[in-house]
Design an enzyme around this catalytic site. Structure first.
Site, PDB file in Angstrom:
ATOM      1  N   GLU A 216       0.577  -1.396  -0.079  1.00  0.00           N
ATOM      2  CA  GLU A 216       0.119  -0.074   0.014  1.00  0.00           C
ATOM      3  C   GLU A 216       0.911   1.132   0.022  1.00  0.00           C
ATOM      4  O   GLU A 216       0.560   2.296  -0.552  1.00  0.00           O
ATOM      5  CB  GLU A 216      -1.183   0.013   1.161  1.00  0.00           C
ATOM      6  CG  GLU A 216      -1.822   1.073   1.346  1.00  0.00           C
ATOM      7  CD  GLU A 216      -2.820   1.142   2.507  1.00  0.00           C
ATOM      8  OE1 GLU A 216      -3.233   2.266   2.909  1.00  0.00           O
ATOM      9  OE2 GLU A 216      -2.914  -0.079   3.118  1.00  0.00           O
TER      10      GLU A 216
ATOM     11  N   GLY B 268       0.000  34.108 -10.066  1.00  0.00           N
ATOM     12  CA  GLY B 268      -1.497  34.045  -9.524  1.00  0.00           C
ATOM     13  C   GLY B 268      -2.276  33.143 -10.235  1.00  0.00           C
ATOM     14  O   GLY B 268      -3.176  32.608  -9.713  1.00  0.00           O
TER      15      GLY B 268
END
Length: 381
Positions: A242, A340
């Site tokens: 996992e 941005g």
């Protein structure tokens, strides 16, 4: 640096899976994010195409291919497609070994055809409100009553929790002076078993995560998988796989973020020239490229070790914490290069940034991973 992990067969599989994702997943990514879950029809299509449970023997509806390199290919392509979710990694990387290695022939006949065919959405329920990385602290109980077990308790943060048809539950069954735990399969529709609504998360919004409740749930004793009383030991045995799965996803995500940043800085102009012409930007890109290459090399080696049954719990824990820390760092630095625009949802880098954060938490918090590695070093193991 050229990677040597994959063969031509793996690359052919990659091409087929990429085509499947482009046709069946990419157009619906926004819809699934809004719904908080992947559509069931998609899961069935994946099963019909052989992308679910491919390790299942042919006698039970699979194709009998057990090679974690195929799992790694799928993880890489899922990341590249931009369709964040854990549908395939949960099913193929995490649940599969439980149903393949811990079940009897009768249990295999009951569950594996649906598992491989996409008819069963699966989940594994270990985490509880008061027990996350510390699984020894679980409180869910299963007491025997004749030929049945009666389950009581609550599990939380369960992937596929609101849509699962079959869930493997870790519960305290009392063997060995009350410390024993067992893995019990519970099927949806059983009285007292309640699936909660998808939780509202800051990331991985297309992945259904929910709380599960068990209130006097009665299941046959024949639904126990593995050795009764040793459920926690079985979980621990599967955790390296996992955690390696998480590491593969982490490196693939870091690589994709770097690719997006390279493309953007080559095209975006500032002060009359492409951003990539700025020395500071080039140095950042160089650092990111080197870090991702090093991570790929180590994780590829871990995949090869897992295939040979030689990957230790400590090596997997180290891979998990280091690559997920790297993933978050790389994506954050790449987002910075977008300015941005990197903070806008319509830009893939923004989604990758908020989807990455959980990687350092699930599968065992990174602090726990470091302690696991450290304890093995101190013990001289």
């Amino acid at each position: 640096m050229r990677r040597t992990l994959y063969t031509e067969e793996h690359e052919a599989f990659r091409s087929a899976f990429r085509t499947f994702l482009e046709r069946e997943a990419v157009p619906f990514a926004d819809v699934w994010e809004q719904a908080g879950a992947v559509d069931r029809a998609f899961v069935k299509k994946a099963g019909r195409q052989g992308f679910l449970g491919f390790e299942v023997p042919e006698a039970f509806g699979g194709i009998g291919v057990r090679d974690f390199r195929y799992n790694a290919v799928m993880a890489e392509e899922i990341v590249q497609s931009g369709t964040a979710g854990d549908t395939f990694t949960l099913h193929n990387d995490i649940v599969a070994p439980y149903l393949l290695d811990l079940t009897t022939t009768e249990q295999k006949k009951r569950w594996l055809p649906g598992f491989a065919g996409g008819d069963l959405v699966t989940a594994i329920a270990m985490t509880e409100p008061g027990a996350g990385s510390d699984l020894a602290a679980i409180r869910t109980t299963a007491r025997r009553d004749g030929d049945e077990l009666v389950l009581d308790g609550t599990k939380t943060f369960i992937t596929n929790g609101s849509s699962c048809d079959l869930v493997i539950v870790l519960a305290r069954t009392g063997e060995r002076d009350g410390r024993g735990t067992s893995l019990i399969v519970v099927e949806y529709g059983t009285d007292g078993f309640t699936r909660g609504r998808p939780m509202r998360k800051i990331g991985r919004k297309a992945q259904d995560t929910a709380e599960l409740s068990f209130d006097g749930v009665r299941v046959p004793v024949g639904n126990v998988i593995g050795e009764p009383g040793r459920g926690l030991a079985s979980c621990k045995a599967n955790l390296p796989r996992e955690r390696l799965s998480i590491a593969v996803l982490a490196v693939a995500a870091a690589e994709r973020a770097l690719d997006l940043a390279l493309r953007y800085t080559r095209e975006r102009e500032a002060f009359g020239a492409p951003l990539a012409h700025l020395q500071s930007v080039r140095m950042t890109l160089a650092e990111l490229h080197t870090e991702v290459t090093v991570a790929h090399t180590y994780v590829d080696r871990c995949v090869a070790e897992l295939n040979q049954d030689e990957l230790s719990a400590e090596e997997a824990a180290g891979a998990k914490y280091w690559t997920t820390d790297l993933q978050c760092s790389v994506i954050d630095r790449c987002l910075q290069l977008f300015g941005g625009y990197g903070y806008m949802e319509e830009y893939p880098i923004a989604r990758m940034w908020r989807d990455a954060r959980v990687q350092r938490i699930y599968g065992g918090a990174n602090e726990v991973m470091k302690d696991l590695v450290g304890r093995s070093l101190v013990a001289g193991e």
